[in-house]
Write a protein that holds these residues in place. Structure first.
Motif, PDB file in Angstrom:
ATOM      1  N   UNK A  72     -32.892  -1.214  30.348  1.00 57.99           N
ATOM      2  CA  UNK A  72     -32.447  -1.957  31.545  1.00 57.99           C
ATOM      3  C   UNK A  72     -32.235  -3.439  31.276  1.00 57.99           C
ATOM      4  N   UNK A  73     -33.109  -4.036  30.460  1.00 54.18           N
ATOM      5  CA  UNK A  73     -32.937  -5.449  30.139  1.00 54.18           C
ATOM      6  C   UNK A  73     -31.645  -5.678  29.366  1.00 54.18           C
ATOM      7  N   UNK A 208     -33.261   8.360  26.961  1.00 53.43           N
ATOM      8  CA  UNK A 208     -33.180   7.648  28.230  1.00 53.43           C
ATOM      9  C   UNK A 208     -34.526   7.083  28.681  1.00 53.43           C
ATOM     10  N   UNK A 209     -35.601   7.552  28.079  1.00 49.12           N
ATOM     11  CA  UNK A 209     -36.930   7.024  28.418  1.00 49.12           C
ATOM     12  C   UNK A 209     -37.414   6.020  27.378  1.00 49.12           C
ATOM     13  N   UNK A 210     -36.502   5.523  26.560  1.00 48.70           N
ATOM     14  CA  UNK A 210     -36.872   4.627  25.458  1.00 48.70           C
ATOM     15  C   UNK A 210     -37.624   3.395  25.961  1.00 48.70           C
ATOM     16  N   UNK A 211     -38.638   3.021  25.195  1.00 51.96           N
ATOM     17  CA  UNK A 211     -39.360   1.779  25.433  1.00 51.96           C
ATOM     18  C   UNK A 211     -39.750   1.209  24.074  1.00 51.96           C
ATOM     19  N   UNK A 279     -27.423   2.181  24.077  1.00 51.51           N
ATOM     20  CA  UNK A 279     -27.930   3.548  24.189  1.00 51.51           C
ATOM     21  C   UNK A 279     -28.082   4.189  22.818  1.00 51.51           C
ATOM     22  N   UNK A 280     -27.132   3.927  21.931  1.00 53.96           N
ATOM     23  CA  UNK A 280     -27.205   4.501  20.583  1.00 53.96           C
ATOM     24  C   UNK A 280     -28.466   4.037  19.865  1.00 53.96           C
ATOM     25  N   UNK A 281     -28.831   2.782  20.084  1.00 52.46           N
ATOM     26  CA  UNK A 281     -29.993   2.223  19.388  1.00 52.46           C
ATOM     27  C   UNK A 281     -31.309   2.787  19.897  1.00 52.46           C
ATOM     28  N   UNK A 282     -31.306   3.506  21.016  1.00 47.10           N
ATOM     29  CA  UNK A 282     -32.553   4.113  21.497  1.00 47.10           C
ATOM     30  C   UNK A 282     -32.964   5.322  20.664  1.00 47.10           C
ATOM     31  N   UNK A 283     -32.011   5.876  19.900  1.00 42.24           N
ATOM     32  CA  UNK A 283     -32.342   7.052  19.087  1.00 42.24           C
ATOM     33  C   UNK A 283     -31.846   6.958  17.655  1.00 42.24           C
ATOM     34  N   UNK A 284     -30.994   5.973  17.364  1.00 43.96           N
ATOM     35  CA  UNK A 284     -30.418   5.836  16.027  1.00 43.96           C
ATOM     36  C   UNK A 284     -30.821   4.500  15.424  1.00 43.96           C
TER      37      UNK A 284
END
Length: 477
Positions: A72-73, A208-211, A279-284
Motif C-alpha cells: 500500500x505504501x 497480496x499479503x506481503x509485508x 507487485x512482482x517484487x512481493x514474490x520475485x
C-alpha cells in the motif's frame, strides 16, 4: 532598437517540411505554418502512451519494495509521484500557441542568451543521460537474447547490441514528427498487449499479503517515502519536451484538451506498470528485474517480452533524441535537424557503453533518477509559472527573432528572473536530496527525508513569480 521580422527564419533543414509518415522531416525549430498544423489533441494520448508502456516502470516499482515499503505504501508513492505528469501536460499547450519547439519557447523564461546556457544542461546533457538510461535497459535485455541464440558473452557483442538499438532509435528521430505520431499509435497497442500478458503472470504470482521482514517506521519510513517519491516523479519532470510533440496542432486547439490527453497518455500506463513492478517484487527477486520477470513467463514468450522492451526503448528515446536535436539548433549550432540528432545520439551511445559495461545498471538507474530532479524540477516549475503568467500567449515569430532589443532579449540577452529562479530552485533541491553518495544538509538534519522535488519546484516558482512581477519583465496579457 532593432526591429525584428514578423515571420520565422528560414528552416535550418532546408525548406518546407514533408509532414507525412515515412518521409524525412526537414523542419527544425522554425515556425510551423498554419496550413501544416492539423489533427486533434486526442492523438497525443498514443504518442505519450507508447514511451510509458515501459519496462523501466517495472524496475522502479520493484525498487520501491526493495527499499522496504509495504505494497500500500508503494502504491501511494506511485499515485502521488505520477501526478506530476499534469505539469508535462500543461506545458505541452505552449507548442500550438507558439508554433515552435519547447526549446525556443523557453527563451521567454531565460532570454535569448540565457536560454542557450540552460539548454546545454537540460537539452543536451540530461537528454543524453536519459538516452543512455533507456538504451541500457534495452541493451541488457537484448544482450540476454543474443546469448540465448548462441553468441558469446563478450563486451564486443554487448557494444554491438547497444549500437544497433541506438541506430534504430535515431532513425525514428530523424524521420521526425509525422512518423512518430503514426508509429507510436501502433506501438502503444502492441506494447500494451505484451505487457498485459506480463501483468497477468505477475498477478498470478504476487503475494497480496506481503509485508517486509522489518517494517519501516518513523524517520526511516519518512525518508524512504521521500526517496521513492523522488524516483517516481523524476520521470514526468524529465519531459520538458512536450511542446515539441504538440506544435503541429492548430493554434486554436484547446489547451485543456492538449494538457489532458498528454498527461493521461503518460499517467495511466506509468501508474499501472509501476504498480505491477511493485507487485512482482512481493514474490520475485527484483534485484535482477529482467531475469525475475522472465522466470514466470512461458519460454516461447520471453523473446516477445525482450522485443517489447527494445521497442519501448525505441519509442522513448526516439522522442528524446528528436527533441534534443531541436535543442541543439535552439542553442545556435548551425546544424540541420538530422546532423543535430546524430550528434546527441553519439553522446548518448558513449554514455550507454560506460553505464552498461562499467557500472551496475540498477544503481545507475536509481542514482540518476534522484539527481536529475535538481535541474528538471525547478526548470518545469519555471515553465509552468511563465505559462500561467502569460496565460499561454506566446508569439512564435517574436520567440524566433534574436535581435538586440527584441521582446525576449531582456537585459543583455538574459532574463534574470528565470535564471535566478532556476539557480535558487536547484540549490534548494540539492539541499534536500538524498542519494547513495550525497545527502543534502537540510535533508540530513531532517532525518534524511528527501523533499528535493517540492522544495526545489516551490522555490523556483515563487522566485520567478515574484521577480518577474517586481521587474515587470513578463507583461500582463
Amino acid at each position: 532598437m532593432t526591429t525584428h521580422p514578423t515571420t520565422s527564419p528560414a528552416p535550418l533543414g532546408g525548406g518546407r517540411s514533408s509532414e507525412r509518415a515515412g518521409h524525412l522531416e526537414t523542419r527544425g525549430i522554425d515556425l510551423v505554418p498554419a496550413d501544416e498544423r492539423t489533427g486533434r489533441p486526442r492523438r497525443l494520448f498514443a504518442v505519450w502512451a507508447a514511451p510509458n508502456v515501459s519496462y523501466l516502470s517495472f524496475v522502479v516499482g520493484g525498487t520501491l519494495i526493495l527499499m522496504g515499503l509495504t505494497l500500500p505504501q508503494a502504491v501511494g508513492v506511485i499515485l502521488a509521484g505520477s501526478l506530476l505528469w499534469v505539469f508535462t501536460g500543461v506545458i505541452a499547450a505552449s507548442g500550438p500557441a507558439a508554433g515552435t519547439s519547447g526549446s525556443v519557447v523557453s527563451r521567454a523564461f531565460y532570454g535569448v542568451i540565457g536560454n542557450k546556457a540552460v539548454l546545454v544542461l537540460t537539452g543536451w546533457l540530461i537528454a543524453a543521460a536519459y538516452l543512455a538510461l533507456n538504451w541500457s535497459a534495452a541493451s541488457v535485455a537484448g544482450i540476454g537474447l543474443v546469448e540465448r541464440m548462441g553468441l558469446p558473452d563478450h563486451p564486443a557483442v554487448g557494444a554491438a547490441v547497444i549500437c544497433l538499438i541506438a541506430g534504430a532509435t535515431l532513425l525514428i528521430a530523424i524521420y521526425g514528427h509525422a512518423t512518430i505520431v503514426r508509429l507510436y499509435s501502433a506501438l502503444s497497442v502492441l506494447l500494451t498487449l505484451v505487457f498485459v500478458v506480463v501483468t497477468g503472470h505477475v498477478l498470478a504470482e504476487a503475494d497480496w499479503s506481503y509485508a517486509p521482514a522489518e517494517p519501516l517506521q518513523g524517520a526511516a519510513l519518512a525518508a524512504t517515502l521521500g526517496i521513492g517519491f523522488t524516483i517516481v516523479a523524476s520521470t514526468p519532470l524529465s519531459y520538458g519536451n512536450s511542446p515539441d510533440l504538440a506544435r503541429y496542432l492548430p493554434r486554436d486547439s484547446s489547451p485543456v484538451a492538449i494538457a489532458g490527453w498528454t498527461a493521461s497518455g503518460a499517467y495511466l500506463p506509468s501508474v499501472v506498470l509501476t504498480t505491477v513492478g511493485a507487485l512482482a517484487a512481493t514474490s520475485l527477486d527484483m534485484t535482477d528485474p529482467q531475469a525475475a520477470l522472465e522466470s514466470i513467463l512461458p519460454g516461447w514468450f520471453v523473446p516477445v517480452f525482450v522485443l517489447a522492451i527494445i521497442l519501448n526503448t525505441l519509442a522513448n528515446n526516439g522522442m528524446t533524441a528528436y527533441s534534443a536535436g531541436l535543442s541543439i539548433q535552439s542553442v545556435g549550432v548551425r546544424l540541420a535537424r538530422v546532423p543535430a540528432v546524430l550528434t546527441i545520439g553519439v553522446i548518448g551511445t558513449a554514455m550507454t557503453l560506460y553505464a552498461l559495461l562499467v557500472e551496475d545498471f540498477l544503481t545507475s538507474v536509481n542514482t540518476m533518477l534522484q539527481l536529475v530532479v535538481i535541474v528538471t524540477g525547478p526548470a518545469m516549475a519555471v515553465a509552468v509559472t511563465d505559462l500561467v503568467l502569460r496565460r499561454n500567449r506566446y508569439d512564435g515569430p517574436d520567440l524566433l527573432a534574436q535581435e538586440h532589443g527584441g521582446p525576449f532579449w531582456y537585459h543583455r540577452g538574459v532574463h534574470w528572473s528565470g535564471v535566478l529562479a532556476l539557480l535558487t530552485g536547484g540549490l534548494t533541491s540539492l539541499m534536500w536530496v538524498t542519494t547513495s553518495f550525497w545527502t543534502g544538509p537540510i535533508a540530513r538534519a531532517m532525518g534524511d527525508v528527501d523533499l528535493a522535488i517540492p522544495s526545489g519546484m516551490g522555490v523556483a516558482a515563487a522566485v520567478y513569480w515574484a521577480s518577474a512581477r517586481a521587474l515587470r519583465t513578463v507583461p500582463r496579457p
